[in-house]
Design an enzyme around this catalytic site. Structure first.
Site, mmCIF file in Angstrom:
data_model
loop_
_atom_site.group_PDB
_atom_site.id
_atom_site.type_symbol
_atom_site.label_atom_id
_atom_site.label_comp_id
_atom_site.label_asym_id
_atom_site.label_seq_id
_atom_site.Cartn_x
_atom_site.Cartn_y
_atom_site.Cartn_z
ATOM 1 N N CYS A 112 0.813 -1.398 -0.017
ATOM 2 C CA CYS A 112 0.034 0.077 0.024
ATOM 3 C C CYS A 112 0.989 1.274 0.056
ATOM 4 O O CYS A 112 0.550 2.366 -0.981
ATOM 5 C CB CYS A 112 -1.028 0.012 1.279
ATOM 6 S SG CYS A 112 -0.211 -0.872 2.869
ATOM 7 N N HIS A 148 -2.704 6.189 3.848
ATOM 8 C CA HIS A 148 -1.384 6.111 4.285
ATOM 9 C C HIS A 148 -0.749 7.653 3.887
ATOM 10 O O HIS A 148 -0.774 8.069 2.511
ATOM 11 C CB HIS A 148 -0.787 5.032 3.463
ATOM 12 C CG HIS A 148 -1.007 3.909 4.004
ATOM 13 N ND1 HIS A 148 -1.778 3.616 5.335
ATOM 14 C CD2 HIS A 148 -0.381 2.607 3.591
ATOM 15 C CE1 HIS A 148 -1.704 2.251 5.708
ATOM 16 N NE2 HIS A 148 -1.021 1.597 4.691
#
Lengths: 358, 358, 358, 358
Positions: free
Chosen positions: C155, C248
């Protein structure tokens, strides 16, 4: 005299379930206890035989070096020699293990829910009901135990019961509504997943509402012959989990037999000092209950450590639209509502002559 | 036909207090409204004369380009020409401003608390009490207004009232407790400082409990001649702020005139569709109330956007130990409980013939 | 034509590891996919044979009814007939299972880390490196597979690589620092205990930094004969877990072969549209990267859903004191950085002729 | 001897900006200080003349009773008689006020940024650079002051500089990258709105990165004649706000003149005790830096209070892919990084003979 020499004179105690979150709190709180020292740590088969430091995912602060070096023993009376045994066991195993210890002559101070509601087992908060220890004779006789079993209440029940005690004594509680906002530490470790609780409320905690509804009455009950009889009022509870680390907040609406103003209620709580038997216990805080007049307190993050986590803070005492009085009570779920409460119960066993002083 | 051409056919509306947090929610929700378009934005002297985009600290998502380009006007009827006026004003100024607009022939849909409890001012949730619009005639006559003023309730009152309406209709509510856990967005922007609420509960919201206690009864009230009469039951409220972004959670214990089981209560809520007048309003969600059977729902983070924030989710319908039934209701404080509710009220004014369709 | 009739014409796909958090995201994202429909759900032995709805602790929103009714199958090619297989398996089991499927003629789009760094396995982000599919011929020949295996990156690597691609193309990256602040959803469910992360930072994510350091280079690499060769610059990573639900955030300092001003860097990113092969994929967002000029953005809670979670938002492009340029990039770890990325990879397999259209 | 009698023997000090968040931290930390007692509290015109308790929205714990009773004075040398003056003023007013006090013969220990980077104003961390006090003579002569002005660094600079000092001494720092994750308490009160930071990261703090980039070099600089010369390495900083209450976490990549392994770096930090002049200062913690070997520490919530908030915890010392070494340092922004640091600076002024002991 070094710390270790002092420690040798203290009463050795054992912690069952020592590797879990509650067990760790026992060990932290007993670190500098004036009467007790942790001599034995017991846990499940999986951990037995290992060094405590190796068997434990330690959560907070530093592990006391003397406990770190102990070897974890199994949770059986044969493996544990201490007279005082603190049970931080899960309810799944606490039932039989605690009975085995009591039968084997040990004084079990349990944080588990299993035996709390038995009529010959004290559900103790020393300031409120030290006199409930009187049923221990019947407990031993009836069950053929040479030791004894005492319990402390659920964390929310404890926080609520402390300010309710002076009200019940002064005015007689007839009914009450309680809504709790409980910290995640109440669920142990790993406990509540962060994805479930961050920025969220979970309006449900398994098995919690019936415990609160039953335990408050027993905490405020009376000894009748060989049994503790619960106070006869009804409680309705709403239990919620909130994204708070430590400290359970409770909102209460309370009906009274003798009507009282909010000022009279506040006065009764402030004047209350509780049972004499509790007065000199080392864990008793200077003030078991503090009434705050700040309009937006008690708050868990800011008030939870009052009295080293043994004081319950009460605020917003005001008239109720339906019953008599409303208020908010907040206290530490891990200290007063769990390990700290159990330790104070053991102190009471010592001062009341059940366990010999060193 | 382009988006702008469609927009020209829609009814022009004004938002008062357009630069604040509630004002911004109005603008977001009206972005693609089928009947209304934001033609005017009004705010305090300080912002008046500036481009909306320059005068506003925009909080969420993207600012609609057509609104961004508008010039902010003062909050006076002379400066604003729209017939429908949404008031997102602070209560400190809403009182006189809203009256000035109503007197000047405008239809004011207010989110402010100032006039909510006047007996000739509807406190509207269209599914519950569309018939309360009947007092508008008296309002105009009595006050000499050519426009009118309608209000929506406090966010917590709204969330609670939706599932209470079917209960009151079916069984008659006699009394109730409510404990709320309210999101920080309810306090506007900048609102609650992070140092106050992170990992904490604040068991107090200024002025909130009396509003909840008064408004629920009015929402469920009846029209009696020229006045709305509140339902005659008592409410006792405990209002708390919790670290949740959006969505107010309410725990309720409810007494009923005709006793009912939790199953009957759930059935009554599930069967309820509310007033016919609300049926075809664009903002009415497919289901105004959803009853969940998941044991640990409703949860604000997970359920708040149900029905685009216009549906209230109800769960944990169970027997009460003191009154008749307990349950949890949760809904959006910024949408159903504020701007979305006011927009739906304006839609009702259109379908009921108070404002001409384009 | 009903939703079910449309669905029958779509390509049936299977999700391996369908009951976990990533598996659920696949199912949510595929709910209304124009080309694919979830025909099979596979999971561990423990779940196999049960209804998907019964085997799954569903985390977010409503479970699609057609998937809820499916019977969970084991994760073996014999039990699964779909040509396209999404792997949401844990790395502990993904290795062998994915190989078995590829050998059995299936096109495996994997989110697991196991095979990402093999030189004949594409690590795909279609806008960046659709041409890496060229190694599939070698993969099949070399390994004797009749299917194929493609992977999506970690990710954080994905979020970082998207804005790095235009920089590498325009100026040549020579070295870079990256510090990540990663959401708890990246750890799956139950994932990070709330007691560990509430009001806290954990400056460590097991195994994460080496993945970021290796994968970014491969994502920006070139095909050399039968192998993908990583871009030859060095990356040093600092991975942190923060109390954020989704999204993120990455802070990067970047050295360039051809020096460039922040304005030129911003210009290169804004002008970039990526590989033509990706242009018409259904999951490709209108803009794969958005450059924001707001000084305090991107922010995970406010920007994570841009482009339905497939757009990476970049901000704070400014001169670096040590290398050439600094910036912040933020994107969805569960969508672009996991299930959404894998689905887009499968779309590319379809348009590039590896899998037949219906 | 009672607490008040002891207090009379202590050196009276004044706190400027005493009603704000930083001012309150000064008052909390000075409560039981062995050498100092808060004799005067000064603040803005708005507060002057009021009782401190009435002028202050107190944030944490209990207000010391003796300070509560003080009357707030204006921030002018005429109104304040103490020799030692702590400045917790906002930078908007600190500039001129601090100069006025220094000119009037007072020793100003300032937490404000205004004068930190002047070459004749020490930017002090006693363990690192107590010898920088040498420029005070030049400061007085040059500016015609009879008092003096010393400053403490920005909170993030302080946390970073402590473990950098032993590295710079042992190996010579040549360049460094730092990414910070800063607590909300760093923004004062009310500070960061909860709607901005709950479940979010804000990748920007106004004015913070240049401060960090400049101050670290000065903290590690040398005295050259009448001026402090900054260490000549470059720093590039990424400053982020995260939803943490207290404790700034910093990720650093560091280039060294003499190459060193992570083990050597850890050894140098662990062996370092800092300047002798700092050794016996009351606020110096037993260990100014602690190196933890737990893989996922330091963590703000769990490590911030080490050494009563004066110890910086360092972890994850490991090889860097680009420079030489990576590590994480975390410390208290409100104590070591603000009020506690300033108090330690005043202690140094006493032991170095600038201010007379009582």
């Amino acid at each position: 005299m070094t710390r270790n020499e002092i420690a040798r004179d203290r009463i050795p105690v054992a912690v069952l379930g020592a590797t879990g979150a509650v067990g760790q709190t026992f060990i932290r709180l007993l670190r500098d206890h004036p009467w007790f020292r942790v001599a034995e740590v017991a846990a499940s088969e999986r951990s037995a035989g290992r060094r405590y430091a190796d068997a434990t995912h330690w959560l907070e602060g530093e592990m006391p070096a003397d406990v770190a070096a102990l070897t974890v023993t199994p949770c059986t009376p044969d493996s544990v020699s201490s007279s005082i045994v603190f049970s931080a066991l899960d309810s799944g195993v606490a039932g039989e293990v605690e009975i085995a210890f009591a039968r084997a002559g040990r004084f079990v101070c349990s944080n588990a829910k299993n035996h709390r509601m038995l009529s010959d087992v004290p559900l103790l908060i020393p300031e409120i009901n030290a006199q409930h220890l009187a049923v221990i004779d019947a407990q031993r006789k009836h069950r053929g135990w040479t030791g004894a079993l005492v319990t402390n209440a659920n964390c929310s029940s404890t926080v609520a019961a402390l300010p309710l005690a002076p009200l019940h004594e002064a005015f007689g509680i007839t009914s009450m509504f309680i809504a709790t906002m409980q910290a995640v530490s109440g669920a142990g470790y790993p406990g509540v997943p962060s994805l479930d609780i961050m920025g969220n409320v979970i309006p449900y905690i398994a098995d919690e509402e019936p415990k609160i509804e039953a335990e408050i009455g027993k905490l405020l009950g009376v000894v009748n012959g060989n049994a503790i009889e619960s106070a006869p009022f009804r409680v309705t509870a709403h239990a919620n989990r909130v994204p708070v680390e430590h400290g359970h907040t409770t909102c209460m609406s309370i009906g009274l037999a003798s009507s009282a103003t909010p000022e009279q209620v506040a006065g009764a709580i402030m004047a209350w000092t509780g049972r004499d038997e509790a007065m000199d216990l080392p864990s008793r805080p200077h003030r078991p209950i503090v009434v705050t007049t700040e309009p937006d307190h008690p708050q868990p993050r800011r008030d939870v450590m009052r009295g080293n986590g043994m004081t319950v803070t009460v605020g917003r005492i005001r008239r109720d639209e339906l019953l008599d009085v409303r208020m908010v009570a907040m206290g530490s779920n891990t200290i007063r509502g769990a390990a700290g409460g159990a330790i104070m119960n053991a102190e009471l066993l010592v001062t009341q002559g059940y366990v010999a002083r060193p």
